[in-house]
Scaffold this motif. Structure first.
Motif, mmCIF file in Angstrom:
data_model
loop_
_atom_site.group_PDB
_atom_site.id
_atom_site.type_symbol
_atom_site.label_atom_id
_atom_site.label_comp_id
_atom_site.label_asym_id
_atom_site.label_seq_id
_atom_site.Cartn_x
_atom_site.Cartn_y
_atom_site.Cartn_z
ATOM 1 N N SER A 43 0.820 -1.214 0.000
ATOM 2 C CA SER A 43 0.000 0.000 0.000
ATOM 3 C C SER A 43 0.852 1.261 0.000
ATOM 4 O O SER A 43 0.415 2.303 -0.490
ATOM 5 N N HIS A 44 2.068 1.165 0.514
ATOM 6 C CA HIS A 44 2.963 2.322 0.471
ATOM 7 C C HIS A 44 3.276 2.699 -0.974
ATOM 8 O O HIS A 44 3.277 3.871 -1.332
ATOM 9 N N PHE A 45 3.522 1.695 -1.792
ATOM 10 C CA PHE A 45 3.866 1.975 -3.190
ATOM 11 C C PHE A 45 2.641 2.224 -4.059
ATOM 12 O O PHE A 45 2.688 3.035 -4.980
ATOM 13 N N ARG A 46 1.539 1.549 -3.821
ATOM 14 C CA ARG A 46 0.364 1.665 -4.679
ATOM 15 C C ARG A 46 -0.592 2.782 -4.262
ATOM 16 O O ARG A 46 -1.276 3.355 -5.095
ATOM 17 N N GLN A 47 -0.662 3.087 -2.967
ATOM 18 C CA GLN A 47 -1.588 4.102 -2.476
ATOM 19 C C GLN A 47 -0.868 5.369 -2.039
ATOM 20 O O GLN A 47 -1.383 6.468 -2.217
ATOM 21 N N GLY A 48 0.294 5.208 -1.438
ATOM 22 C CA GLY A 48 1.086 6.351 -0.996
ATOM 23 C C GLY A 48 0.343 7.191 0.026
ATOM 24 O O GLY A 48 -0.485 6.707 0.791
ATOM 25 N N THR A 49 0.641 8.469 0.014
ATOM 26 C CA THR A 49 0.012 9.408 0.941
ATOM 27 C C THR A 49 -0.978 10.312 0.212
ATOM 28 O O THR A 49 -1.309 11.394 0.690
ATOM 29 N N VAL A 50 -1.464 9.852 -0.930
ATOM 30 C CA VAL A 50 -2.348 10.676 -1.760
ATOM 31 C C VAL A 50 -3.662 10.977 -1.047
ATOM 32 O O VAL A 50 -4.158 12.112 -1.099
ATOM 33 N N ALA A 51 -4.227 10.009 -0.354
ATOM 34 C CA ALA A 51 -5.501 10.241 0.334
ATOM 35 C C ALA A 51 -5.339 11.281 1.446
ATOM 36 O O ALA A 51 -6.194 12.154 1.612
ATOM 37 N N LEU A 52 -4.235 11.212 2.174
ATOM 38 C CA LEU A 52 -3.980 12.221 3.208
ATOM 39 C C LEU A 52 -3.752 13.595 2.588
ATOM 40 O O LEU A 52 -4.215 14.608 3.107
ATOM 41 N N ALA A 53 -3.044 13.621 1.461
ATOM 42 C CA ALA A 53 -2.804 14.890 0.772
ATOM 43 C C ALA A 53 -4.117 15.469 0.256
ATOM 44 O O ALA A 53 -4.329 16.687 0.323
ATOM 45 N N VAL A 72 5.762 10.675 -1.812
ATOM 46 C CA VAL A 72 5.628 9.690 -2.887
ATOM 47 C C VAL A 72 6.876 9.818 -3.760
ATOM 48 O O VAL A 72 7.035 10.784 -4.494
ATOM 49 N N ARG A 73 7.758 8.846 -3.648
ATOM 50 C CA ARG A 73 9.042 8.952 -4.356
ATOM 51 C C ARG A 73 8.939 8.594 -5.827
ATOM 52 O O ARG A 73 9.660 9.136 -6.642
ATOM 53 N N ASN A 74 8.061 7.657 -6.156
ATOM 54 C CA ASN A 74 7.910 7.244 -7.545
ATOM 55 C C ASN A 74 6.424 7.229 -7.900
ATOM 56 O O ASN A 74 5.753 6.218 -7.726
ATOM 57 N N PRO A 75 5.898 8.345 -8.436
ATOM 58 C CA PRO A 75 4.467 8.406 -8.751
ATOM 59 C C PRO A 75 4.032 7.381 -9.799
ATOM 60 O O PRO A 75 2.863 7.007 -9.839
ATOM 61 N N ASP A 76 4.956 6.897 -10.608
ATOM 62 C CA ASP A 76 4.595 5.909 -11.625
ATOM 63 C C ASP A 76 4.135 4.594 -11.010
ATOM 64 O O ASP A 76 3.440 3.813 -11.658
ATOM 65 N N MET A 77 4.504 4.331 -9.772
ATOM 66 C CA MET A 77 4.111 3.084 -9.118
ATOM 67 C C MET A 77 2.737 3.181 -8.457
ATOM 68 O O MET A 77 2.185 2.170 -8.034
ATOM 69 N N LEU A 78 2.188 4.384 -8.367
ATOM 70 C CA LEU A 78 0.869 4.547 -7.758
ATOM 71 C C LEU A 78 -0.197 3.849 -8.592
ATOM 72 O O LEU A 78 -0.072 3.728 -9.811
ATOM 73 N N ALA A 79 -1.247 3.419 -7.928
ATOM 74 C CA ALA A 79 -2.397 2.849 -8.634
ATOM 75 C C ALA A 79 -3.004 3.923 -9.535
ATOM 76 O O ALA A 79 -2.896 5.117 -9.253
ATOM 77 N N ARG A 80 -3.636 3.501 -10.612
ATOM 78 C CA ARG A 80 -4.182 4.464 -11.585
ATOM 79 C C ARG A 80 -5.118 5.477 -10.939
ATOM 80 O O ARG A 80 -5.067 6.664 -11.253
ATOM 81 N N ASN A 81 -5.988 5.020 -10.047
ATOM 82 C CA ASN A 81 -6.937 5.955 -9.439
ATOM 83 C C ASN A 81 -6.244 6.927 -8.480
ATOM 84 O O ASN A 81 -6.728 8.025 -8.266
ATOM 85 N N ARG A 82 -5.110 6.564 -7.914
ATOM 86 C CA ARG A 82 -4.360 7.476 -7.049
ATOM 87 C C ARG A 82 -3.497 8.436 -7.866
ATOM 88 O O ARG A 82 -3.307 9.582 -7.488
#
Length: 172
Positions: A43-53, A72-82
């Protein structure tokens, strides 16, 4: 919804628990703890801190939102919806700082990813149209507006579309 520091702390405690459960030979509990650790890492790589942001951005705490997005160090690894929301929020923050070219890049990326609804997609397209209006690229701005008008957008966003179209007509 955890910051990176909170995740690291929870994983550290879970590793201690994992070591203890292995020592006690309770392998079923060890497996569950291991799965929990795996989920936290995933979840760290796929979700990151986007919801908190997004929550901080919604509360108009833009500095905190930007700080959370920087985790979020590598945004390319985030899930599409994030990823769409990552770029959308970052685009709005850079727009407020008047870094127009960087904001346009973020909005262009956000337009390629799914957002919550068509209205959010319309907002991204309106932002792109507005940025192109600033650069006096009226055809590009109108193209973004045409796509936005095909979406199901709110009356507030429709009002912004109408104002930008008026500006385009005045400038021609």
């Amino acid at each position: 919804m955890m910051t990176t520091k909170a995740r690291v702390l929870v994983i550290a405690v879970a590793l201690l628990l994992l070591a203890w459960t292995l020592y006690e030979k309770t392998y079923e509990v060890s497996a569950l703890v291991g799965l929990g650790i795996g989920y936290l890492v995933w979840s760290h790589f796929r979700q990151g801190t986007v919801a908190l942001a997004a929550k901080a951005y919604h509360n108009k705490d833009f500095a905190k939102a930007e700080e959370l997005l920087k985790e979020v160090r590598n945004p390319d690894m985030l899930a599409r919806n994030r990823r769409g929301y990552y770029e959308f929020i970052l685009g709005n923050i850079t727009l407020q700082k008047e870094h127009f070219q960087e904001a346009e890049t973020h909005f262009q990326i956000a337009s390629r990813f799914p957002l919550r609804n068509e209205n959010d997609k319309g907002i991204v397209l309106v932002q792109l149209a507005n940025l192109n209006l600033r650069k006096h690229e009226f055809e590009k701005a109108q193209a973004y507006l045409d796509v936005a008008k095909e979406l199901k957008i709110s009356s507030r966003v429709q009002g912004i579309v109408d104002r930008i179209e008026n500006e385009i007509r005045k400038s021609k």
